[in-house]
Design an enzyme around this catalytic site. Structure first.
Site, PDB file in Angstrom:
ATOM      1  N   LYS A   1       8.445  -8.208  33.229  1.00  0.00           N
ATOM      2  CA  LYS A   1       9.740  -7.602  33.590  1.00  0.00           C
ATOM      3  C   LYS A   1      10.160  -8.180  34.925  1.00  0.00           C
ATOM      4  O   LYS A   1       9.312  -8.571  35.733  1.00  0.00           O
ATOM      5  CB  LYS A   1       9.603  -6.082  33.729  1.00  0.00           C
ATOM      6  CG  LYS A   1      10.914  -5.358  33.566  1.00  0.00           C
ATOM      7  CD  LYS A   1      11.213  -5.140  32.097  1.00  0.00           C
ATOM      8  CE  LYS A   1      12.596  -4.593  31.853  1.00  0.00           C
ATOM      9  NZ  LYS A   1      12.741  -4.163  30.453  1.00  0.00           N
TER      10      LYS A   1
ATOM     11  N   ASP B   1      18.539  -6.294  30.571  1.00  0.00           N
ATOM     12  CA  ASP B   1      18.132  -4.887  30.669  1.00  0.00           C
ATOM     13  C   ASP B   1      19.327  -4.224  31.375  1.00  0.00           C
ATOM     14  O   ASP B   1      20.441  -4.785  31.343  1.00  0.00           O
ATOM     15  CB  ASP B   1      16.826  -4.748  31.465  1.00  0.00           C
ATOM     16  CG  ASP B   1      16.188  -3.363  31.336  1.00  0.00           C
ATOM     17  OD1 ASP B   1      15.492  -3.120  30.335  1.00  0.00           O
ATOM     18  OD2 ASP B   1      16.409  -2.499  32.217  1.00  0.00           O
TER      19      ASP B   1
HETATM   20  O1  2IT Z   1      13.143  -3.151  27.641  1.00  0.00           O
HETATM   21  C1  2IT Z   1      13.276  -4.093  26.844  1.00  0.00           C
HETATM   22  O2  2IT Z   1      12.538  -4.238  25.867  1.00  0.00           O
HETATM   23  C2  2IT Z   1      14.339  -5.062  27.109  1.00  0.00           C
HETATM   24  N1  2IT Z   1      15.058  -4.898  28.086  1.00  0.00           N
HETATM   25  C3  2IT Z   1      14.517  -6.266  26.230  1.00  0.00           C
HETATM   26  C4  2IT Z   1      13.535  -7.338  26.576  1.00  0.00           C
HETATM   27  C5  2IT Z   1      13.726  -8.634  25.854  1.00  0.00           C
HETATM   28  O3  2IT Z   1      12.982  -9.565  26.198  1.00  0.00           O
HETATM   29  O4  2IT Z   1      14.568  -8.742  24.956  1.00  0.00           O
END
Ligand code: 2IT
Length: 444
Positions: A124, A164
């Site tokens: 993240k 996100d």
């Molecule tokens: O919390 C999540 O799973 C997302 N924000 C999407 C992450 C992604 O790599 O598509």
């Protein structure tokens, strides 16, 4: 495994990160019994290794606003675990973001990505940048400055960021443009890309669609469905939009959406143009839902969350810890039968206890919202084979994945009395795949 000891060490080694401790505690308490029954995990110190991120990257983001003033923000990428595939997870731009927030989200992402059945590790990233009130040009300059630092640490087989909160199609475009300029490559390094330059159909809708598909499976265990049900949603961004579209398609009536300013209650149901209007609200960079109430002549409840509204199904789609113990009690008292957490860690541990103690169905974010990252995984597959699949193909795969996740939760979460503890099921199922991969790959 000694959960209390691991948690005490975690708090000592990672000071002042309460959301991170909360996410870790939930997982460790869920898997404790399973880990104690399978001694190979302790022998390899898997849990102690799993709670420590592989790598943290922190950098300064310096950018110039429309007045010519210089601004300084912090940027991060937490590369948590790549046992089953390249690091994968979103970027969050919001003033509340701290390293602790991104560690909680990165930790959750390990298990979520494992549940999708696709080969993706957990990561993240993001920034404490506040997009509220910024012009598109300011957002572009910020994204470019952010990528000028991040680009060295990511790549299609290394780490693949996505969106996100605060990062949608527009921001992914600006980020990708700078990545492409710096590397001179056009490859699948970000997901959520524009349709005409490598993006996948259904990716914008995927988190919300997946949440509704998962909730549909939950309801089916009770012999029911979305048809004729009243649904409350929080949030008004991408996830809420997708959930509203699919819930309405499945015959439900969606009556609330919310923002940091409060919630709106639309007794006639949020449908058609009203759902599209959510996209306009998001694109306005104002972070408010009140204009919905003014435009459609419905009631606005300033400073409140929608959980006191009577409903059959509640889907938190906004941010962490937005549904608390007192909200959970109201939902249960009002006869809500299913809480499908479509945000990340939307419910507090106390709220989850209320649902579980009352045997009300509760699906945790890492299972319910996994459709977003799952379609990101499908975008990566399409980029690798340099093909793009039809809407029907992507949707069919998303449905299959959400059904598989549900089956896995049932497999590991069904209690002796038949109640399905989806939280326990999701955590154990997500853990096994990653833990076994770590054992196979040795001490690294
Ligand atoms: O919390 C999540 O799973 C997302 N924000 C999407 C992450 C992604 O790599 O598509």
């Amino acid at each position: 495994m000694n959960v209390q000891k691991i948690l005490a060490e975690l708090e000592k080694n990672h000071p002042a990160q309460p959301e991170f401790y909360q996410a870790v505690r939930e997982v460790l308490e869920s898997i404790e019994e399973f880990v104690n029954e399978n001694p190979q995990y302790d022998a390899h110190r898997i849990v102690e290794r799993l709670v420590e991120p592989d790598r943290l990257i922190q950098f300064r983001v310096t950018w110039v606003d429309d007045n010519g003033d210089i601004n300084v923000n912090r940027g991060w990428r937490v590369q948590f675990n790549n046992a089953i595939g390249p690091y994968k997870g979103g970027l969050r731009f919001h003033p509340s973001v701290t390293l602790g927030t991104l560690k909680f989200l990165g930790f959750e992402q390990i298990f979520k990505n494992s549940l999708t059945t696709l080969p993706m590790g957990g990561a993240k990233g993001g920034s404490d940048f506040n997009p509220k009130g910024k012009s598109d040009a300011e957002i572009m300059r910020f994204c470019q400055a952010f990528m000028q630092e991040l680009w060295r640490n990511i790549g299609p087989e290394i780490d693949v960021p996505a969106g996100d909160i605060g990062v949608g199609g527009r921001e992914i475009g600006f980020l990708y443009g700078m990545w492409k300029k710096l590397t001179r490559e056009h490859v699948g390094v970000l997901t959520g890309k524009g349709r005409n330059w490598g993006g996948s159909l259904i990716r914008p809708e995927a988190t919300g669609f997946g949440g509704v598909y998962f909730a549909q499976e939950m309801l089916a265990t009770k012999g029911t469905s979305f048809e004729g049900k009243v649904v409350t949603l929080s949030g008004f961004g991408n996830v809420t939009w997708g959930a509203a579209l699919k819930a309405v398609e499945f015959g439900a009536k969606v009556v609330t959406v919310s923002g940091p300013d409060g919630y709106i209650y639309d007794p006639d149901g949020i449908k058609g143009d009203k759902i599209d209007y959510l996209l306009e609200l998001r694109a306005s960079n104002n972070d408010v839902v009140k204009p919905y109430a003014e435009k459609y002549g419905v009631e606005f409840f300033p400073g409140e969350k929608p959980w006191g509204v009577k409903c059959d199904i509640a889907m938190p789609c906004a941010t962490q810890n937005e549904l608390r113990e007192e909200d959970a009690k109201k939902l249960v008292a009002n006869g809500c039968i299913c809480i499908a957490e479509t945000s990340n860690m939307g419910c507090t541990p106390e709220a989850i206890n209320v649902f579980i103690n009352n045997k009300v169905m509760y699906g945790p974010g890492k299972a319910v919202n996994a459709g977003g990252v799952a379609v990101s995984g499908l975008e990566m597959s399409q980029n690798s084979e340099k093909l793009s699949w039809t809407r029907e193909e992507v949707d069919a795969k998303l449905i299959r994945i959400m059904k598989d996740i549900h089956e896995n939760c049932v497999k590991y979460g069904t209690q002796p009395d038949g109640y399905i503890n989806y939280m326990k099921g999701a955590n154990i199922a997500g853990f096994i795949k990653v833990a076994d991969a770590m054992i196979d790959q040795g001490v690294i």
